[in-house]
Design a protein around this motif. Structure first.
Motif, PDB file in Angstrom:
ATOM      1  N   PHE A  87       0.767  -1.234  -0.017  1.00  0.00           N
ATOM      2  CA  PHE A  87      -0.025   0.074  -0.164  1.00  0.00           C
ATOM      3  C   PHE A  87       0.836   1.180  -0.126  1.00  0.00           C
ATOM      4  N   SER A  88       1.851   1.336   0.899  1.00  0.00           N
ATOM      5  CA  SER A  88       2.779   2.337   0.790  1.00  0.00           C
ATOM      6  C   SER A  88       3.589   2.590  -0.370  1.00  0.00           C
ATOM      7  N   ARG A  89       3.840   1.854  -1.016  1.00  0.00           N
ATOM      8  CA  ARG A  89       4.260   1.624  -2.315  1.00  0.00           C
ATOM      9  C   ARG A  89       3.073   2.393  -3.763  1.00  0.00           C
ATOM     10  N   GLU A  90       2.074   2.257  -3.279  1.00  0.00           N
ATOM     11  CA  GLU A  90       1.089   3.045  -4.285  1.00  0.00           C
ATOM     12  C   GLU A  90       0.597   4.459  -3.712  1.00  0.00           C
ATOM     13  N   VAL A  91       0.538   4.656  -2.317  1.00  0.00           N
ATOM     14  CA  VAL A  91       0.105   5.749  -1.928  1.00  0.00           C
ATOM     15  C   VAL A  91       1.067   6.409  -0.893  1.00  0.00           C
ATOM     16  N   GLN A  92       1.651   7.760  -0.991  1.00  0.00           N
ATOM     17  CA  GLN A  92       2.378   8.353  -0.067  1.00  0.00           C
ATOM     18  C   GLN A  92       1.602   9.717   0.422  1.00  0.00           C
ATOM     19  N   PHE A  93       2.330  10.225   1.544  1.00  0.00           N
ATOM     20  CA  PHE A  93       1.552  11.410   2.245  1.00  0.00           C
ATOM     21  C   PHE A  93       2.898  12.434   2.339  1.00  0.00           C
ATOM     22  N   LEU A 168       9.517   5.707  -3.005  1.00  0.00           N
ATOM     23  CA  LEU A 168       8.910   4.410  -3.420  1.00  0.00           C
ATOM     24  C   LEU A 168       8.147   4.211  -4.684  1.00  0.00           C
ATOM     25  N   LYS A 169       8.252   5.292  -5.362  1.00  0.00           N
ATOM     26  CA  LYS A 169       7.739   5.295  -6.628  1.00  0.00           C
ATOM     27  C   LYS A 169       6.194   5.239  -6.429  1.00  0.00           C
ATOM     28  N   PRO A 170       5.372   6.038  -5.686  1.00  0.00           N
ATOM     29  CA  PRO A 170       4.137   5.982  -5.682  1.00  0.00           C
ATOM     30  C   PRO A 170       3.502   6.521  -6.598  1.00  0.00           C
ATOM     31  N   SER A 171       2.416   5.849  -7.101  1.00  0.00           N
ATOM     32  CA  SER A 171       1.636   6.676  -8.120  1.00  0.00           C
ATOM     33  C   SER A 171       0.398   7.689  -7.710  1.00  0.00           C
ATOM     34  N   ILE A 172       0.033   7.818  -6.359  1.00  0.00           N
ATOM     35  CA  ILE A 172      -0.694   8.809  -5.594  1.00  0.00           C
ATOM     36  C   ILE A 172      -0.218   9.507  -4.532  1.00  0.00           C
ATOM     37  N   LEU A 173       0.002  10.769  -4.603  1.00  0.00           N
ATOM     38  CA  LEU A 173       0.331  11.486  -3.634  1.00  0.00           C
ATOM     39  C   LEU A 173      -0.631  12.452  -2.908  1.00  0.00           C
ATOM     40  N   VAL A 174      -0.743  12.224  -1.591  1.00  0.00           N
ATOM     41  CA  VAL A 174      -1.609  12.978  -1.037  1.00  0.00           C
ATOM     42  C   VAL A 174      -1.080  13.977  -0.066  1.00  0.00           C
TER      43      VAL A 174
ATOM     44  N   ARG B 172       5.171   5.174   9.504  1.00  0.00           N
ATOM     45  CA  ARG B 172       3.910   4.390   9.383  1.00  0.00           C
ATOM     46  C   ARG B 172       3.626   4.536   8.080  1.00  0.00           C
ATOM     47  N   VAL B 173       3.328   5.683   7.570  1.00  0.00           N
ATOM     48  CA  VAL B 173       2.932   5.870   6.120  1.00  0.00           C
ATOM     49  C   VAL B 173       4.038   5.081   4.963  1.00  0.00           C
ATOM     50  N   MET B 174       5.175   5.331   5.500  1.00  0.00           N
ATOM     51  CA  MET B 174       6.282   4.358   4.600  1.00  0.00           C
ATOM     52  C   MET B 174       6.036   2.983   4.616  1.00  0.00           C
ATOM     53  N   GLY B 175       5.253   2.491   5.652  1.00  0.00           N
ATOM     54  CA  GLY B 175       5.201   1.254   5.679  1.00  0.00           C
ATOM     55  C   GLY B 175       5.924   0.515   6.781  1.00  0.00           C
TER      56      GLY B 175
END
Lengths: 327, 303
Positions: A87-93, A168-174, B172-175
C-alpha cells in the motif's frame, strides 16, 4: 494499472468521540469523492472543515467511522491490514510540517534512505544511486545529504519530505497543506515542483490547501468542503469562474487578484459569524446560519449534491443545472 | 584555583571522565596492581602504619589496606556494572513496552512501577535480601529489582512523548512496522536519556553496595569490599582512624566523580553562548551555505 479511479471515497464519515461520550465531533460527515488517475485534485475550505481529516483518512492515518476508501479499486482498510508495505508503495503522504515529519536525529541521507530500507530496496550502492535520483527530482544539491533537518531552509525541508514520499515510486501523492509551513516566496517554487513532478512521473496528486490562488493555478479539479461535507466540486477553471454555492462564492471572493485594476474593483463577501461546531451541525443546509441568501427550505432540508451550470456539482437548494444563486 | 578557572572546566567536560576512567582502570587491573593478596592474613604485622612494605598500612588481621581498597574497587565496579546493565535492560524493556502499547497494559505496568518507586530502593533491597539470603548474587538480584523502576518510568515518558511526534506517523506511512519504528526512532531517544541518568546513578549504586555490605547483607567477609572495611575499621576508629577514613575516602571519590560525570552530561544539553573563533567559523559557514542555497533556489525558479 487498473481502470478504476485512483481514489474513490464512498459515504465517508470520521467522527471523533468526545470524552464524555455525547456529541462526537463529526470532522468528516458523509463524503463521496472520486479522483481520476493523473488528476491534480485540490481540497479547499476554511480551518476545521475536515479537509485534513479527509486526507489523513484516505492514506489510512485515520480510521473511518463509516464508509469506504478505495485506492485503485481496492479497499484501503483491507489493503492496509493485509499488506501495509505494498500500500505504501502505491500511496504516499506529504505532511504539513516538514520539520516535524522528519526525525531530528537523522541526516537527510538517512531520512531518504529509510523508506528504501523498510522496503528492502537493493544494496547500499543502489540505494545511494536512488537517493541521488530523488535529489535530482526535487532539485536539491548533494551537499544537503549530511545535514540535519533543522539546518535546512523551509523550502529545502519540504523538498526533502517530497523526495522521501517519492522514494517508493508511488502513483498517488496525498499532500496535507504542504505549502502552509512555507514562506510565501518559497511557495511558488514548491508548487512548480509539484506540477513538474506530476508531468514527469504521471502522479495523481491530492492537495489540501487553503491558498485558493495556488489551487486555481495548478489544480485540475477542486472540491470545496464546509463543515465535514462537500459543498461544491468540479473542474477548477469553470468552478472558479462561476461558483454555484454561496459558500464557494464567499470563499473565492477572498482570492486577491494580481491585476490592480481588478483588485480595486473586487467585491469581497464577508461572511458573518463563525462556522458552527462540527459536533452539532445546524439542521438543514449546513451553511444556512451564515448564508446571505438562505430561504426557509434551507433551514429544514439538507440539500443533496446536484449538477450546476459550471459542469460540477453543488449542494445548494438554490442551484441546479440552469441557475445559481449570486450573492 | 580561582572562579574563572573553574568556569573553564566547563569547556573541557571530558576532564570529569578522568576520575571515572581511573576507577574503571583500577577495577579492571586490580589483580596486577595489588601488591598482596587482599584476604591474606599476617598476624605478625597487624595494625601496622604506613610503610614501604604496606603503603597504607595493615588492618587488625594484618591484611594490606592498599590491596584491599584496590580489590574493593574491583568488587564495586563489577557489581555496579552488572546491576546497572540488568536494571537498565529490565527498566527500558518494561517502560518502553508500557509506553508503546498504551491502554490497560500501560495502566497496569505503570501502577507496578509506581509502587516500586514509592518504596525506597534500599528498603526493597533489604526485604529481598531477607527472602533470598545474604551473598554476592542475592545482593545483585536485590539491587537490580530495587533499581529498575526509575528507568522504566523514564523510558515510558520518553516513548509516550516520541510517539506523539509526526515523524512516527511519517514512518507508518512509509510502511514501517512497529519493531522498525521502535528500534530506529524511539529506542535511541530512550537510551540517550537513560544512559545519562545511569552515569549519575552509578555513584548511588556504588554507595548502596557499600551500604549493604556495611550492614553485613552484601559481600561475604573475606572478600575485600569498602563497606566491609568500614565495619571492620569501626572497632579501631580511635586508635587507627586510617582504617575507616581510607575506604570512606575511596567511596566518596567514586560517588563524587560519577555525580560530576552525570552533571557534565546534563550540561551538554544546555546550550552555551558561542564566542570567538568558533563563532566566526560558524558565521562564515552559514554565509557560504546561504549563498549556495540562494544560487540553487533562484536557479530552479528560472528554469
Amino acid at each position: 494499472m487498473s481502470d478504476a479511479a485512483a481514489i474513490e471515497v464512498r459515504g465517508l464519515k470520521v467522527h471523533f468521540a468526545n470524552r464524555s461520550g455525547a456529541g462526537a465531533v463529526r470532522a468528516v460527515d458523509g463524503i463521496d469523492l472520486t479522483v481520476a488517475r493523473g488528476a491534480f485534485h485540490g481540497i479547499v475550505g476554511e480551518s476545521g472543515c475536515g479537509k485534513t481529516t479527509l486526507a489523513r483518512t484516505i492514506v489510512g492515518l485515520q480510521k473511518e467511522s463509516e464508509g469506504t476508501v478505495l485506492i485503485g479499486g481496492r479497499n484501503r482498510a483491507e489493503w492496509l491490514k493485509s499488506d501495509r508495505k505494498s500500500f505504501s508503495r502505491e500511496v504516499q503522504f506529504v505532511f504539513q510540517d516538514p520539520l516535524g515529519s522528519m526525525s531530528r536525529r537523522q541526516s537527510v541521507y538517512q531520512t531518504l534512505e529509510e523508506p528504501l530500507q523498510i522496503h528492502r530496496f537493493g544494496s547500499s550502492v543502489e540505494r545511494r544511486r536512488r537517493i541521488a535520483e530523488l535529489l535530482d527530482l526535487v532539485a536539491l544539491p548533494e551537499t544537503v545529504l549530511d545535514r540535519l533537518p533543522r539546518s535546512l531552509s523551509g523550502g529545502q525541508r519540504q523538498r526533502v519530505s517530497i523526495a522521501r514520499a517519492l522514494a517508493l515510486k508511488p502513483s498517488i501523492l496525498v499532500c496535507d497543506e504542504p505549502l502552509s509551513a512555507l514562506d510565501v516566496s518559497i511557495r511558488a517554487q514548491i508548487v512548480n515542483l509539484f506540477t513538474s513532478l506530476q508531468k514527469q512521473l504521471g502522479l495523481t496528486i491530492v492537495i489540501v490547501a487553503h491558498d485558493l490562488a495556488i489551487v486555481r493555478e495548478v489544480c485540475s479539479d477542486v472540491t470545496v468542503m464546509y463543515l465535514g461535507r462537500i459543498s461544491e466540486a468540479g473542474v477548477t477553471r469553470p468552478l472558479f469562474r462561476e461558483p454555484a454555492h454561496p459558500y464557494s462564492q464567499a470563499l473565492l471572493s477572498a482570492v486577491p487578484s494580481p491585476d490592480p485594476r481588478i483588485e480595486a474593483g473586487r467585491r469581497r463577501i464577508i461572511l458573518a459569524g463563525d462556522p458552527p461546531s462540527p459536533s452539532a451541525p445546524p439542521p438543514g443546509c449546513r451553511f444556512n446560519t451564515r448564508c446571505p441568501v438562505a430561504i426557509d427550505v434551507c433551514r429544514v432540508e439538507e440539500p443533496m449534491l446536484r449538477s450546476v451550470p459550471h459542469g460540477g456539482v453543488a449542494a445548494c437548494h438554490l442551484a441546479d443545472s440552469g441557475r445559481r444563486p449570486v450573492i | 584555583m580561582n572562579i574563572s578557572a573553574i568556569r573553564d572546566i566547563k569547556d573541557w567536560p571530558w576532564l570529569v571522565l578522568l576520575p571515572v576512567i581511573g576507577f574503571v582502570l583500577i577495577g579492571i587491573f586490580a589483580p596486577a596492581i595489588m601488591p598482596y593478596d587482599p584476604s591474606a592474613q599476617d598476624y605478625s604485622a597487624t595494625l601496622e602504619g604506613m610503610s614501604w612494605n604496606h603503603w597504607l598500612g595493615t588492618d587488625y588481621l594484618g591484611r594490606d589496606v592498599f590491596s584491599r581498597i584496590v580489590g574493593g574497587a574491583r568488587i564495586s565496579l563489577v557489581a555496579m556494572v552488572i546491576v546497572l546493565v540488568a536494571a537498565l535492560a529490565i527498566g527500558v524493556t518494561i517502560g518502553s513496552f508500557a509506553g508503546y502499547v498504551g491502554g490497560r497494559v500501560e495502566l497496569v505496568l505503570i501502577s507496578i512501577i509506581d509502587i516500586a518507586l514509592a518504596l525506597p530502593s534500599l528498603v526493597i533491597a533489604l526485604a529481598l535480601i531477607g527472602i533470598l539470603g545474604t551473598g554476592y548474587w542475592s545482593m545483585i538480584t536485590a539491587l537490580t529489582l530495587a533499581w529498575w523502576a526509575n528507568y522504566a518510568r523514564m523510558s515510558r515518558a520518553v516513548v509516550t512523548a516520541e510517539l506523539q511526534q509526526p515523524y512516527i506517523e511519517a514512518a507508518r506511512v512509509m510502511g514501517a512496522g512497529h519493531l522498525w519504528i521502535f528500534v530506529r526512532h524511539i529506542l535511541p531517544h530512550v537510551l540517550a536519556l537513560v544512559v545519562v541518568y545511569a552515569s549519575a546513578d552509578a555513584g548511588a549504586l556504588v554507595l548502596a553496595i557499600a551500604t549493604l555490605s556495611f550492614l553485613g547483607l552484601g559481600v561475604a567477609p573475606p572478600t575485600p569490599e569498602w563497606g566491609q572495611m568500614l565495619v571492620d575499621g569501626m572497632s579501631y576508629i580511635e586508635e587507627v582512624p586510617r582504617l575507616v577514613v581510607l575506604p570512606g575516602l575511596a567511596l566518596t571519590l567514586v560517588v563524587v566523580s560519577f555525580n560530576l560525570l552525570g552533571e557534565a552530561f546534563a550540561l551538554q544539553k544546555v546550550p552555551r553562548p558561542v564566542r570567538g573563533a568558533t563563532l566566526r567559523r560558524r558565521r562564515r559557514a552559514r554565509a557560504r551555505e546561504e549563498a549556495e542555497r540562494n544560487a540553487v533556489e533562484t536557479g530552479t525558479t528560472s528554469a
